[in-house]
Write an enzyme that holds these catalytic residues in place. Structure first.
Site: not given
Ligand SMILES: Cc1ncc(COP(=O)(O)O)c(C=O)c1O
Length: 311
Positions: A52, A269
């Protein structure tokens, strides 16, 4: 005059460290002799600790360029953590005020990190998750629009453009353009949409696979179950060739395995993204799969799943 310090290690501002993350090759999850290669962008190497940083830096730069973020105006947004930390790091470095709407149940470490950077937190109901935080940010903005630059990462085109302009080009360079598949989780969807659009323009044969939690009540922080969440305005469901659902349990299991078998301490994630890559690898004979590991496992160390076993 010959410089004493080589350019590679010359002093820089913390905000100059965003992006240019390493591409990791994952070795342990594929059978010997497999024609498939899997790589992951180590986004936890960003100075704020997550992917981010890219979106926040681009949103802030765009706000300043358009005059919406200026002295006396407070940056306002809703974030469950990583974007907030990115905003907070940059706001501290650049000297402007920040107000963040955050669900009350985010980890103590998160709240402390945000406050350490000097951010003001508005805690919202844990029952309403990130959607409750979004509603509160909208309410605050509507109450006093002149006081805020409402960055709104879910609707701000600078979010996905950050990835269109940086992450995608890095991936193309780091793989010498050999990638065949791109896999990424959907939160705001900025990463998937920005990288996906650029890759599609570069080579329409590259397959784009988006990843979501497989149920509305899930434990994959950062990702959204799009059918039941407030849909981000920047999300385009038609971009993906495929969209896959991954369970929290599998995400946990692969997050643990990443640490134990690859020495990569990544967030949950990343485990979800890896699960989608492994499912894909089973279906193809050869290919170069690139995914994104958004943040580090250090952000989730108080979570109990580390001690649990896969069922
Ligand atoms: C830990 C984590 N994984 C994945 C994402 C997903 O990214 P995006 O917001 O670009 O879809 C985020 C977004 O906040 C995140 O904090």
């Amino acid at each position: 005059m010959t410089p004493i310090v080589s350019p590679a290690i010359a002093p820089v501002a913390v905000t100059d460290l965003v992006g240019r993350t390493p591409l990791l090759r994952l070795q342990r999850f594929l059978p010997a002799g497999s024609g498939v290669e899997i790589y992951a962008k180590a986004e936890f190497m960003n100075p704020g600790g997550s992917v981010k940083d890219r979106a926040a830096a681009a949103i802030i730069a765009d706000g300043e360029r358009t005059g919406r973020l200026r002295p006396g105006v407070t940056l306002l947004d809703a974030t469950s953590g990583n974007t907030g930390i990115a905003y907070a790091m940059i706001a501290a470095a650049r000297g402007f005020k920040l107000k963040l709407c955050v669900p009350e149940n985010v980890t103590t470490e998160r709240k402390r990190t945000l406050r350490a950077f000097g951010a003001e937190l508005v805690l919202t109901s844990p029952m309403e998750g990130s959607d409750g935080a979004i509603r509160e940010a909208r309410r605050l903005y509507e109450e006093n629009p002149g006081a805020y630059f409402y960055a709104d990462q879910y609707s701000n085109d600078a979010n996905w453009r950050a990835h269109y302009d940086s992450t995608a080009l890095e991936i193309l360079t780091q793989t010498d353009g050999r990638l065949t598949h791109f896999v990424a989780g959907l939160g705001t969807s900025g990463t998937f949409i920005g990288v996906g659009r650029r890759l599609r323009e570069h080579n329409p044969d590259i397959r784009l696979i988006s990843v979501q939690p497989d149920s509305p009540l899930h434990g994959v922080e950062g990702l959204k179950h799009m059918d039941t969440a407030i849909k981000p305005a920047i999300y385009d469901p038609l971009l993906a060739d495929e969209d896959v659902g991954i369970s929290t349990e599998r995400s946990h299991d692969l997050t643990r395995r990443l640490a134990k078998e690859e020495g990569i301490l990544a967030g949950v994630s990343s485990g979800a993204a890896l699960a989608a890559c492994l499912d894909l690898a089973q279906r193809i004979d050869e290919g170069v799969i690139v995914t994104v590991f958004p943040d580090s496992g250090t952000r989730y160390l108080s979570d109990r799943f580390w001690e649990e076993q896969a069922s």
